[in-house]
Motif scaffolding. Sequence first.
Motif, PDB file in Angstrom:
ATOM      1  N   GLY A 192       0.809  -1.221   0.000  1.00  0.00           N
ATOM      2  CA  GLY A 192       0.000   0.000   0.000  1.00  0.00           C
ATOM      3  C   GLY A 192       0.838   1.264   0.000  1.00  0.00           C
ATOM      4  O   GLY A 192       2.027   1.236   0.319  1.00  0.00           O
ATOM      5  N   PRO A 193       0.211   2.403  -0.339  1.00  0.00           N
ATOM      6  CA  PRO A 193       0.967   3.653  -0.520  1.00  0.00           C
ATOM      7  C   PRO A 193       1.650   4.167   0.748  1.00  0.00           C
ATOM      8  O   PRO A 193       2.633   4.884   0.651  1.00  0.00           O
ATOM      9  N   TYR A 194       1.153   3.830   1.937  1.00  0.00           N
ATOM     10  CA  TYR A 194       1.751   4.376   3.159  1.00  0.00           C
ATOM     11  C   TYR A 194       2.723   3.399   3.816  1.00  0.00           C
ATOM     12  O   TYR A 194       3.167   3.623   4.937  1.00  0.00           O
ATOM     13  N   ARG A 195       3.044   2.281   3.133  1.00  0.00           N
ATOM     14  CA  ARG A 195       3.804   1.219   3.796  1.00  0.00           C
ATOM     15  C   ARG A 195       5.092   1.691   4.459  1.00  0.00           C
ATOM     16  O   ARG A 195       5.466   1.213   5.515  1.00  0.00           O
ATOM     17  N   ALA A 196       5.768   2.670   3.843  1.00  0.00           N
ATOM     18  CA  ALA A 196       7.076   3.087   4.366  1.00  0.00           C
ATOM     19  C   ALA A 196       6.967   4.124   5.488  1.00  0.00           C
ATOM     20  O   ALA A 196       7.969   4.487   6.085  1.00  0.00           O
ATOM     21  N   LEU A 197       5.762   4.610   5.769  1.00  0.00           N
ATOM     22  CA  LEU A 197       5.629   5.669   6.784  1.00  0.00           C
ATOM     23  C   LEU A 197       5.657   5.081   8.192  1.00  0.00           C
ATOM     24  O   LEU A 197       5.151   3.995   8.433  1.00  0.00           O
ATOM     25  N   PRO A 198       6.259   5.843   9.116  1.00  0.00           N
ATOM     26  CA  PRO A 198       6.207   5.395  10.511  1.00  0.00           C
ATOM     27  C   PRO A 198       4.809   5.617  11.062  1.00  0.00           C
ATOM     28  O   PRO A 198       4.049   6.437  10.546  1.00  0.00           O
ATOM     29  N   ALA A 199       4.458   4.895  12.088  1.00  0.00           N
ATOM     30  CA  ALA A 199       3.155   5.128  12.712  1.00  0.00           C
ATOM     31  C   ALA A 199       3.256   4.806  14.183  1.00  0.00           C
ATOM     32  O   ALA A 199       4.096   4.017  14.603  1.00  0.00           O
ATOM     33  N   TYR A 200       2.427   5.433  14.947  1.00  0.00           N
ATOM     34  CA  TYR A 200       2.344   5.158  16.363  1.00  0.00           C
ATOM     35  C   TYR A 200       0.897   4.867  16.705  1.00  0.00           C
ATOM     36  O   TYR A 200      -0.013   5.164  15.925  1.00  0.00           O
ATOM     37  N   ASP A 201       0.708   4.324  17.887  1.00  0.00           N
ATOM     38  CA  ASP A 201      -0.630   4.022  18.373  1.00  0.00           C
ATOM     39  C   ASP A 201      -1.622   5.155  18.102  1.00  0.00           C
ATOM     40  O   ASP A 201      -2.694   4.945  17.539  1.00  0.00           O
ATOM     41  N   MET A 202      -1.258   6.352  18.536  1.00  0.00           N
ATOM     42  CA  MET A 202      -2.182   7.480  18.411  1.00  0.00           C
ATOM     43  C   MET A 202      -2.563   7.742  16.960  1.00  0.00           C
ATOM     44  O   MET A 202      -3.703   8.092  16.652  1.00  0.00           O
ATOM     45  N   VAL A 203      -1.590   7.580  16.058  1.00  0.00           N
ATOM     46  CA  VAL A 203      -1.837   7.849  14.638  1.00  0.00           C
ATOM     47  C   VAL A 203      -2.849   6.848  14.074  1.00  0.00           C
ATOM     48  O   VAL A 203      -3.811   7.229  13.394  1.00  0.00           O
ATOM     49  N   VAL A 204      -2.668   5.565  14.368  1.00  0.00           N
ATOM     50  CA  VAL A 204      -3.596   4.581  13.792  1.00  0.00           C
ATOM     51  C   VAL A 204      -4.953   4.606  14.499  1.00  0.00           C
ATOM     52  O   VAL A 204      -5.983   4.345  13.856  1.00  0.00           O
ATOM     53  N   GLN A 205      -4.971   4.929  15.785  1.00  0.00           N
ATOM     54  CA  GLN A 205      -6.282   5.107  16.432  1.00  0.00           C
ATOM     55  C   GLN A 205      -7.060   6.208  15.707  1.00  0.00           C
ATOM     56  O   GLN A 205      -8.267   6.096  15.495  1.00  0.00           O
ATOM     57  N   ALA A 206      -6.348   7.265  15.331  1.00  0.00           N
ATOM     58  CA  ALA A 206      -7.013   8.393  14.660  1.00  0.00           C
ATOM     59  C   ALA A 206      -7.420   8.038  13.236  1.00  0.00           C
ATOM     60  O   ALA A 206      -8.545   8.296  12.810  1.00  0.00           O
ATOM     61  N   MET A 207      -6.515   7.414  12.483  1.00  0.00           N
ATOM     62  CA  MET A 207      -6.812   7.095  11.080  1.00  0.00           C
ATOM     63  C   MET A 207      -7.839   5.984  10.947  1.00  0.00           C
ATOM     64  O   MET A 207      -8.568   5.914   9.968  1.00  0.00           O
ATOM     65  N   GLY A 208      -7.858   5.074  11.936  1.00  0.00           N
ATOM     66  CA  GLY A 208      -8.745   3.918  11.862  1.00  0.00           C
ATOM     67  C   GLY A 208     -10.174   4.208  12.293  1.00  0.00           C
ATOM     68  O   GLY A 208     -11.039   3.336  12.174  1.00  0.00           O
ATOM     69  N   GLY A 209     -10.427   5.399  12.808  1.00  0.00           N
ATOM     70  CA  GLY A 209     -11.807   5.792  13.089  1.00  0.00           C
ATOM     71  C   GLY A 209     -12.241   5.658  14.539  1.00  0.00           C
ATOM     72  O   GLY A 209     -13.280   6.217  14.916  1.00  0.00           O
ATOM     73  N   VAL A 210     -11.488   4.946  15.365  1.00  0.00           N
ATOM     74  CA  VAL A 210     -11.933   4.726  16.750  1.00  0.00           C
ATOM     75  C   VAL A 210     -12.029   6.044  17.516  1.00  0.00           C
ATOM     76  O   VAL A 210     -12.974   6.266  18.276  1.00  0.00           O
ATOM     77  N   LEU A 211     -11.061   6.949  17.311  1.00  0.00           N
ATOM     78  CA  LEU A 211     -11.111   8.251  17.980  1.00  0.00           C
ATOM     79  C   LEU A 211     -12.399   9.004  17.658  1.00  0.00           C
ATOM     80  O   LEU A 211     -12.967   9.651  18.534  1.00  0.00           O
TER      81      LEU A 211
END
Lengths: 391, 391
Positions: free
Chosen positions: A141-160
């Motif tokens: 996928g297009p973002y594969r090389a980007l770093p991520a942290y818990d907070m980032v994926v909680q936000a992008m994944g919709g739970v927040l």
Amino acid sequence: MTLTANTRGPLAGLIVLDLTRVLAGPYCTLLLADLGARVIKVEMPEIGDDARHIGPFIHNDDGPPTSAYFFSVNRNKESIALNLKVEADRLLFDKLLASADILVENFTPGTMDKLGYGWDVLHGRHPALILASISGFGQTGPYRALPAYDMVVQAMGGVLSLTGEEGGPPTRVGVSIGDIGAGMFAAIGVQAAIIERMRTGIGKHVDIAMLDSQVALLENALARYQVDGVVPGPIGSRHPSITPFGVFKAQDGYLVVAAGNDRMFPRLCDAIGLPDAKTDPRFATNPLRCEHHAALKMLIEQALAARTAAAWLHHLTSVGIPCGPVNDVAGVMRDPQINARGMLMELPLPNGKPFITAACPIQFVGEEPQASQPAPDLDQHRASLLNELGV
Amino acid sequence: MTLTANTRGPLAGLIVLDLTRVLAGPYCTLLLADLGARVIKVEMPEIGDDARHIGPFIHNDDGPPTSAYFFSVNRNKESIALNLKVEADRLLFDKLLASADILVENFTPGTMDKLGYGWDVLHGRHPALILASISGFGQTGPYRALPAYDMVVQAMGGVLSLTGEEGGPPTRVGVSIGDIGAGMFAAIGVQAAIIERMRTGIGKHVDIAMLDSQVALLENALARYQVDGVVPGPIGSRHPSITPFGVFKAQDGYLVVAAGNDRMFPRLCDAIGLPDAKTDPRFATNPLRCEHHAALKMLIEQALAARTAAAWLHHLTSVGIPCGPVNDVAGVMRDPQINARGMLMELPLPNGKPFITAACPIQFVGEEPQASQPAPDLDQHRASLLNELGV
């Protein structure tokens, strides 16, 4: 010479090499270790797992402080310090690899290839080895090389966007569900690969993305959006489609009452002294109660104000209405059920004092949990591992 | 005659009988089904899984409405309606049991015994069978017989007390993590039991409590309480020990910025035009930034107010600062990475229209996901199952 696996627990016989750091990966290997796999953490010399440098810290009279954070998710693991960019250490790592059933890593995608341990290399040399890769966005996928942290994926994944007060800002889940969810899905993937390997003899590459894992936890939010066409937002501590079902304030604090169905609701009205609500047409069915949830909440909280949360819990339980305390962490540690289940495991810190960590929630009836070992010091098991390998 | 297992997926060869209802149990068996196990839902005649009666509902021109809630967590399963209190149905259930590797149930503890299918009976007749029981409080302990719901265990397990605005009321996680967490741990326990059975030939009884599962998700909260002696409360959308790391408001909405370490922080200051913050002694180290998080947040949000969230995300990503959008559900469905990963799976509803559910987040590199079947109608597979059993 090769390493010997553990002989107890359902995953006895399996050896896990663990290159993971911080939380998602270590949570996965914690589950595997608790279930009986032998887990060997391979950590950077001097530094070790980054979580060793994340607080809260426990003071030691001699030596550096112990990270309580690290201590909580690394029990039942061994540690050896190896620098995978140094030839002598690579040779040792290769010896460990030859004994391993599973390799778990949570580097940014591409890092294992750069280290010379990409899937093709590993699979070519060790066809039965299972590789589990946990990353922020996955191996594709297009973002594969980007770093991520818990907070980032909680936000992008919709739970927040679904958590918080009604009309308020998006709110983080108070635990790192972005990391922990991915760690759990990784443990499921690893075990599935082991089961397949028992049939085929061949290992596979498990690819877990923290962001995917968040999407998989969205429950009914995708469904609600598609059916209603309304983007779901936070709604505080009530249920979107069951009422009353949520947190209510009593005289001295909060409690949860879950009495949403039409059989339970009149019983609740009787139990808390709201006879008029029982016959109020606004509250006659669950859909109507959902529509008038704010008015109903006000009435319920007026009634609950007469007694303490503990008194109401006692009374409601006695009349069969599902309810429960809103425990803070101190309440969790006192809770009779949580204690009876052995969920608070005491282990000795390096300074000898006892420290409580959450035990493994996967229990088997009639089996006592195994004795557990505390999280290792960095490189603690070098001598015993080298000895076993005959180096 | 016996049932035939699936031949594809890592759990090919395994047959699961599924007595579960609503969410925790069905989520467990969804994972097993997605991974290739053959899952047969045994549902109450007429009524079926309670989730069939929980909204949101999709209109059908002929026949009752379809629960989108049920549809989302029951793909790749078959359905047969059996009343376990009726002798003829019990005989059929016994025939299914004889083919099964795993039985999953989420009744209140004691119910299976009352039905005559307690562990002792099952294990005596089918020593290789694995039984997975998911309940609110587990098969042991003082609360074992009490009913529980997601909201109750979220509250008792402490997650609510950690979620919400600083100083505000405890807040429910916006998804049913009480159910889903337990379902995931159950899937891990079932697979561990399968791996053990491959060595021993003997099945075991997996005992998963929703409350235990919440305690296992508490992450560093138990550690913080023991080290600091302060009961942790909700702190909104920031991290307790890393700053800046959380949700910030831009001109038109929110974004996440995760630039807590001392290497990243000056880069963030440069990127958003806060040169003074870079040298401000209040922000010189991560512990200092945590202490002055409110002041720093104000400065950051003043700077971010100059552009849209999308513009900042583009800019921050280009300079290597971990960040991300706060996606609502509509944003999730548009997200390029989530789409590229195939996490949004389209399946046909009974009315023929397509409907999106979250796909399985457990992926294997180089393997295309299997084609999936939509959730079954109640009793949809009766004829084919009876035919297979030779009844």
